[in-house]
Scaffold this motif. Structure first.
Motif, mmCIF file in Angstrom:
data_model
loop_
_atom_site.group_PDB
_atom_site.id
_atom_site.type_symbol
_atom_site.label_atom_id
_atom_site.label_comp_id
_atom_site.label_asym_id
_atom_site.label_seq_id
_atom_site.Cartn_x
_atom_site.Cartn_y
_atom_site.Cartn_z
ATOM 1 N N ASN A 51 0.816 -1.215 0.000
ATOM 2 C CA ASN A 51 0.000 0.000 0.000
ATOM 3 C C ASN A 51 0.849 1.265 0.000
ATOM 4 O O ASN A 51 0.413 2.308 -0.486
ATOM 5 N N ARG A 55 0.544 1.109 -4.428
ATOM 6 C CA ARG A 55 -0.766 1.749 -4.532
ATOM 7 C C ARG A 55 -0.704 3.201 -5.013
ATOM 8 O O ARG A 55 -1.541 3.593 -5.843
ATOM 9 N N THR A 74 -11.494 3.337 -6.490
ATOM 10 C CA THR A 74 -10.527 3.112 -5.416
ATOM 11 C C THR A 74 -10.739 1.756 -4.762
ATOM 12 O O THR A 74 -9.775 1.108 -4.332
ATOM 13 N N ILE A 77 -8.955 -0.685 -6.890
ATOM 14 C CA ILE A 77 -7.510 -0.586 -6.666
ATOM 15 C C ILE A 77 -7.124 -1.292 -5.375
ATOM 16 O O ILE A 77 -6.154 -2.056 -5.340
ATOM 17 N N ASN A 78 -7.885 -1.062 -4.313
ATOM 18 C CA ASN A 78 -7.590 -1.712 -3.034
ATOM 19 C C ASN A 78 -7.739 -3.233 -3.126
ATOM 20 O O ASN A 78 -6.955 -3.975 -2.531
ATOM 21 N N MET A 81 -4.680 -4.544 -4.667
ATOM 22 C CA MET A 81 -3.556 -4.584 -3.714
ATOM 23 C C MET A 81 -3.682 -5.799 -2.791
ATOM 24 O O MET A 81 -2.683 -6.418 -2.428
#
Length: 128
Positions: A51, A55, A74, A77-78, A81
């Motif tokens: 992160n 990220r 988002t 995206i998380n 990750m």
């Protein structure tokens, strides 16, 4: 000290996601409590490093679609990750396994975000 607190918050948030989402599993060093706690700590460090390093780069390049979706991208995206953390832990003695992207990673990411936000309220920040 702040780094250790962030790792602890990451570890507790990941533990909550493993506990709630059936498609996310963690394989510790051994079955005793200390090994399980250390395993969550190792995964928390890996998740925190991803992160912190990966990220921001992904968020920068995906800024147009994030703005277009009013920030909802988002979550994607998380989840990516979290999947990257799952892939990287294959090469360590501990393992985090996420079964599916669209259900397990997305729900796991939402749980991790909520738990991190709630626990972050109780932690005094250096910049406040």
């Amino acid at each position: 000290m702040s780094f250790l607190i962030r790792v602890l918050i990451n570890a507790l948030a990941l533990a909550a996601a493993v506990w709630i989402v059936p498609g996310i599993q963690m394989s510790p060093f051994a079955d005793d409590s200390l090994s399980v706690g250390l395993s969550y700590g190792v995964i928390g460090v890996i998740f925190g490093l991803i992160n912190a390093l990966v990220r921001p780069i992904i968020a920068l390049f995906s800024m147009p679609i994030t703005c277009l979706t009013l920030g909802l991208f988002t979550v994607i995206i998380n989840a990516g990750m979290l999947m990257l953390t799952s892939w990287l832990t294959q090469f360590t003695p501990v393992g985090l396994h996420v079964d599916a992207f669209w259900w397990d990673a997305i729900v796991g990411t939402i749980i991790i975000s909520i738990v991190s936000a709630v626990l972050g309220v109780f932690v005094k920040s250096d910049n406040r």
